[in-house]
Design a protein around this motif. Structure first.
Motif, PDB file in Angstrom:
ATOM      1  N   THR A  97       2.519  -2.120 -15.824  1.00 54.64           N
ATOM      2  CA  THR A  97       1.532  -1.683 -14.832  1.00 54.64           C
ATOM      3  C   THR A  97       2.227  -1.375 -13.511  1.00 54.64           C
ATOM      4  OG1 THR A  97      -0.201  -3.032 -15.860  1.00 54.64           O
ATOM      5  CG2 THR A  97      -0.555  -2.333 -13.575  1.00 54.64           C
TER       6      THR A  97
ATOM      7  N   ILE B 296       0.116  -8.433 -11.794  1.00 55.76           N
ATOM      8  CA  ILE B 296       0.230  -7.282 -12.688  1.00 55.76           C
ATOM      9  C   ILE B 296       1.526  -7.415 -13.466  1.00 55.76           C
ATOM     10  CG2 ILE B 296      -1.151  -5.739 -11.244  1.00 55.76           C
ATOM     11  CD1 ILE B 296       1.466  -4.466 -10.258  1.00 55.76           C
TER      12      ILE B 296
ATOM     13  N   LYS C  73      -3.660   2.323  -1.319  1.00 59.22           N
ATOM     14  CA  LYS C  73      -4.516   1.344  -0.652  1.00 59.22           C
ATOM     15  C   LYS C  73      -5.387   0.557  -1.620  1.00 59.22           C
ATOM     16  CE  LYS C  73      -8.434   0.899   2.515  1.00 59.22           C
ATOM     17  NZ  LYS C  73      -9.401   1.598   3.382  1.00 59.22           N
ATOM     18  N   SER C  74      -6.076   1.226  -2.531  1.00 54.66           N
ATOM     19  CA  SER C  74      -7.054   0.538  -3.379  1.00 54.66           C
ATOM     20  C   SER C  74      -6.393  -0.503  -4.274  1.00 54.66           C
ATOM     21  CB  SER C  74      -7.821   1.556  -4.228  1.00 54.66           C
ATOM     22  OG  SER C  74      -8.665   2.337  -3.417  1.00 54.66           O
ATOM     23  N   ARG C  75      -5.278  -0.121  -4.891  1.00 55.11           N
ATOM     24  CA  ARG C  75      -4.590  -1.061  -5.777  1.00 55.11           C
ATOM     25  C   ARG C  75      -3.998  -2.225  -4.990  1.00 55.11           C
ATOM     26  NH1 ARG C  75      -1.899   3.831  -9.308  1.00 55.11           N
ATOM     27  NH2 ARG C  75      -3.534   3.961 -10.921  1.00 55.11           N
ATOM     28  N   ALA C  76      -3.420  -1.910  -3.839  1.00 55.28           N
ATOM     29  CA  ALA C  76      -2.859  -2.975  -3.008  1.00 55.28           C
ATOM     30  C   ALA C  76      -3.959  -3.904  -2.514  1.00 55.28           C
ATOM     31  CB  ALA C  76      -2.101  -2.377  -1.829  1.00 55.28           C
TER      32      ALA C  76
ATOM     33  N   LYS D  94       3.802   1.954 -13.839  1.00 55.09           N
ATOM     34  CA  LYS D  94       2.778   3.006 -13.835  1.00 55.09           C
ATOM     35  C   LYS D  94       2.259   3.258 -12.431  1.00 55.09           C
ATOM     36  CE  LYS D  94      -1.784   4.070 -15.794  1.00 55.09           C
ATOM     37  NZ  LYS D  94      -2.868   3.563 -16.686  1.00 55.09           N
ATOM     38  N   TRP D  95       2.127   2.201 -11.638  1.00 55.02           N
ATOM     39  CA  TRP D  95       1.584   2.320 -10.285  1.00 55.02           C
ATOM     40  C   TRP D  95       2.629   2.746  -9.263  1.00 55.02           C
ATOM     41  CZ3 TRP D  95      -2.080  -2.532  -9.510  1.00 55.02           C
ATOM     42  CH2 TRP D  95      -3.187  -2.384 -10.360  1.00 55.02           C
TER      43      TRP D  95
ATOM     44  N   GLU E 173      -6.771  -4.550  -3.956  1.00 57.45           N
ATOM     45  CA  GLU E 173      -7.199  -5.375  -5.093  1.00 57.45           C
ATOM     46  C   GLU E 173      -6.235  -6.535  -5.320  1.00 57.45           C
ATOM     47  OE1 GLU E 173      -7.169  -4.843  -9.845  1.00 57.45           O
ATOM     48  OE2 GLU E 173      -8.464  -3.408  -8.799  1.00 57.45           O
ATOM     49  N   MET E 174      -4.939  -6.248  -5.310  1.00 56.81           N
ATOM     50  CA  MET E 174      -3.957  -7.310  -5.530  1.00 56.81           C
ATOM     51  C   MET E 174      -4.006  -8.346  -4.412  1.00 56.81           C
ATOM     52  SD  MET E 174      -0.585  -5.313  -7.009  1.00 56.81           S
ATOM     53  CE  MET E 174       0.360  -6.845  -7.091  1.00 56.81           C
TER      54      MET E 174
ATOM     55  N   ILE F 276       1.945   1.551  -3.837  1.00 58.57           N
ATOM     56  CA  ILE F 276       0.991   1.751  -4.934  1.00 58.57           C
ATOM     57  C   ILE F 276      -0.355   2.292  -4.477  1.00 58.57           C
ATOM     58  CG2 ILE F 276       2.106  -0.088  -6.253  1.00 58.57           C
ATOM     59  CD1 ILE F 276      -0.246  -1.911  -5.605  1.00 58.57           C
TER      60      ILE F 276
ATOM     61  N   PRO G  36       0.809  -1.225   0.000  1.00 55.19           N
ATOM     62  CA  PRO G  36       0.000   0.000   0.000  1.00 55.19           C
ATOM     63  C   PRO G  36       0.838   1.269   0.000  1.00 55.19           C
ATOM     64  CG  PRO G  36      -0.827  -1.566   1.618  1.00 55.19           C
ATOM     65  CD  PRO G  36       0.486  -2.100   1.143  1.00 55.19           C
TER      66      PRO G  36
END
Length: 287
Positions: A199, A195, A182-185, A202-203, A187-188, A180, A177
């Motif tokens: 990506t 990813i 909170k939301s992306r972490a 980019k993140w 999700e992963m 990248i 988190p």
């Protein structure tokens, strides 16, 4: 201002140098790690995870070998930066599931299982991860323990622990988190999806992506450039930058100011500014 060492401290430094010299000669015998020096005058330490048939799965003996190699390069006065990479198709495809499967909670709690992995962050010299393939689970976590991540365009990152009925245990819910968001972490971590390298760049997980045929050479070039600087100042700067992730802003700024002031007690700060004024290249003494 110079510090006066006690006779005991001097003896310990001499012993450590002797021990390091002897241990360096045994490094090629490490079972799961390959070690060599590269870069200008061998000032970059290259550590390669070498358990290719298991996609470099991170078993306890491999992690012990890894820490041995990192600590020896950290103590080597000629080495200014370390590159950590994988062999075969993977950087590291995760922790060794066969090793973990029979473990239970009391055993994990008593032994503080995986705690020794975080010893990587105690290395004072910068570690650059060169990720060449799968960096999944513990492999992704080990990459995040490094100071910078560079990736082959074929690299894949992920935290698939959720698919095994568990969660990341070596920083995947904490470092990811911060890298990248909170939301992306989330999700992963909750989907277990991977990813790709672009990506990840980019993140913000990866600093740069290079073609697969020269990603390691490009990472070594960056490490070599870092190693050309004052090793003392590089270590101080690493500590100051890491403070941004380990403290509140006010505390981090105070740490930065304290360490900035401390550089004025070093010969390399004096040499760097004098060389700038005299329009010449500095000659670092690493003190």
């Amino acid at each position: 201002m110079a510090l006066k060492l006690s006779q005991w401290s001097v003896r310990m430094l001499q012993f450590n140098r002797w021990s390091t010299s002897r241990l360096m000669s045994t490094l090629p015998e490490l079972e799961y790690i390959k070690v060599e020096k590269c870069g200008t005058d061998g000032r970059v330490g290259l550590v390669t995870l070498h358990r290719p048939k298991a996609l470099n799965a991170l078993c306890s003996p491999l992690m012990d070998d890894l820490m041995t190699a990192l600590k020896l390069f950290d103590a080597d006065q000629k080495v200014g930066a370390i590159v950590l990479t994988g062999s075969g198709k993977a950087f590291a495809a995760g922790a060794d599931i066969k090793e973990m499967q029979p473990r239970d909670f009391p055993e994990n709690f008593r032994e503080n299982f995986l705690s020794q992995w975080t010893d990587m962050v105690k290395i004072s010299k910068p570690i650059l991860a060169a990720v060449n393939g799968f960096a999944l689970g513990g492999g992704c976590e080990v990459a995040m323990m490094c100071d910078m991540i560079y990736a082959s365009e074929k690299a894949k990152f992920g935290q698939p622990e959720i698919t095994l009925g568990t969660i990341p245990g070596a920083g995947g819910t904490q470092r990811l988190p911060r890298a990248i968001g909170k939301s992306r972490a989330m999700e992963m971590n909750l989907t277990g999806d991977m990813i790709d390298a672009h990506t990840a760049e980019k993140w913000g997980l990866v600093a740069r992506v290079f073609p697969a045929d020269n990603f390691l050479d490009e990472t070594i070039k960056i490490a070599d450039k870092i190693a050309s600087k004052s090793k003392l100042t590089v270590a101080i700067c690493k500590q100051a930058t890491n403070a941004a992730y380990e403290s509140a802003l006010s505390e981090g700024l105070a740490t930065e100011k304290r360490l900035f002031h401390a550089t004025f007690a070093t010969q390399d700060r004096k040499e760097g500014m004098t060389a700038f004024v005299e329009k010449r290249e500095p000659v670092w003494q690493d003190n």
